[in-house]
Design an enzyme around this catalytic site. Structure first.
Site, PDB file in Angstrom:
ATOM      1  N   CYS A  78      22.632  89.937 107.142  1.00 48.99           N
ATOM      2  CA  CYS A  78      21.653  90.396 106.157  1.00 48.99           C
ATOM      3  C   CYS A  78      20.698  89.264 105.748  1.00 48.99           C
ATOM      4  CB  CYS A  78      22.386  91.030 104.976  1.00 48.99           C
ATOM      5  SG  CYS A  78      21.344  92.155 104.063  1.00 48.99           S
ATOM      6  N   HIS A 168      26.912  94.338 106.506  1.00 51.46           N
ATOM      7  CA  HIS A 168      27.876  93.378 105.944  1.00 51.46           C
ATOM      8  C   HIS A 168      29.317  93.638 106.390  1.00 51.46           C
ATOM      9  CE1 HIS A 168      25.409  91.454 102.705  1.00 51.46           C
ATOM     10  NE2 HIS A 168      24.713  92.563 102.837  1.00 51.46           N
ATOM     11  N   GLU A 170      31.751  91.724 106.227  1.00 55.39           N
ATOM     12  CA  GLU A 170      32.702  91.074 105.304  1.00 55.39           C
ATOM     13  C   GLU A 170      33.029  91.962 104.106  1.00 55.39           C
ATOM     14  OE1 GLU A 170      29.546  90.568 105.305  1.00 55.39           O
ATOM     15  OE2 GLU A 170      28.857  90.142 103.273  1.00 55.39           O
TER      16      GLU A 170
HETATM   17  N1  GLN Z   1      17.315  91.611 100.529  1.00 58.81           N
HETATM   18  C1  GLN Z   1      18.016  90.369 100.507  1.00 58.81           C
HETATM   19  C2  GLN Z   1      17.079  89.228 100.874  1.00 58.81           C
HETATM   20  O1  GLN Z   1      15.952  89.420 100.938  1.00 58.81           O
HETATM   21  C3  GLN Z   1      19.191  90.422 101.454  1.00 58.81           C
HETATM   22  C4  GLN Z   1      20.211  91.390 100.941  1.00 58.81           C
HETATM   23  C5  GLN Z   1      21.590  91.111 101.419  1.00 58.81           C
HETATM   24  O2  GLN Z   1      21.900  90.056 101.959  1.00 58.81           O
HETATM   25  N2  GLN Z   1      22.445  92.065 101.187  1.00 58.81           N
HETATM   26  O3  GLN Z   1      17.454  88.132 101.066  1.00 58.81           O
END
Ligand code: GLN
Length: 188
Positions: A78, A168, A170
């Protein structure tokens, strides 16, 4: 095996628990000296803009970038994927270590979070993909291997020493993506 988890912000402790559950004792990376002797690193979910700011406070960001450029396996979850990929918009600069554009927050806001069943290359059963303000992967280059799609859009990609997931793993109790990182990128 020495696996680092960037532990400056975000969802690092769950990655640490996940690796422990499969017999790997990870190193929490908070400064450059923690990078010594690492065989691989995870950049977790969190806030990519915060990662950039914190990593630029000392030489951690530059040293981590150099280590990955030199071949250290890296998995971005992410926000971590936003740092490792290419793209316009905050945060800048992106590290451009994989030929994929990563569009921040493209799956909507926190309230738009969702869990969906993903088919991942090589997995015999589906995987629960947890998406939280997830980034979109687009314009993957020809050397990028697409390992999973959601609505015909890549959500898990790999190129050389880099793995990205927009979701994710995790946040589940399913350690198969953690194992894939170890087996296919770190100890290949
Ligand atoms: N939207 C977040 C960002 O811009 C990332 C979100 C996440 O890691 N769950 O960094």
């Amino acid at each position: 095996m020495h696996i680092g988890v960037l532990a400056v912000q975000g969802s690092f402790s769950l990655h640490v628990s996940m690796f422990k559950s499969i017999g790997v004792e990870p190193v929490m990376v908070r400064r450059s000296t923690d990078l010594k002797r690492l065989d691989g690193i995870v950049i977790p979910g969190g806030e990519s803009t915060a990662f950039q700011i914190i990593m630029n406070c000392d030489d951690l960001g530059a040293n981590l970038l150099n280590a990955i450029r030199a071949g250290m396996p890296a998995w971005g979850t992410c926000a971590g994927a936003i740092i490792l990929g290419k793209g316009l918009g905050n945060p800048q600069p992106r590290w451009e270590l994989i030929d994929v554009e990563v569009v921040r927050n493209a799956y909507g806001r926190q309230v738009d979070s969702f869990v969906t069943s993903l088919n991942i290359n090589g997995f015999d059963k589906d995987f629960d993909g947890v998406f939280i303000r997830a980034p979109l992967f687009q314009n993957a280059g020809k050397d990028v291997k697409i390992l999973s799609l959601y609505n015909n859009t890549p959500v898990m990609v790999k190129q050389d020493n880099i793995l990205l997931t927009s979701f994710h793993p995790e946040l589940t109790s399913d350690f198969r993506v953690h194992k894939l990182f170890l087996d296919e990128l770190v100890s290949k």
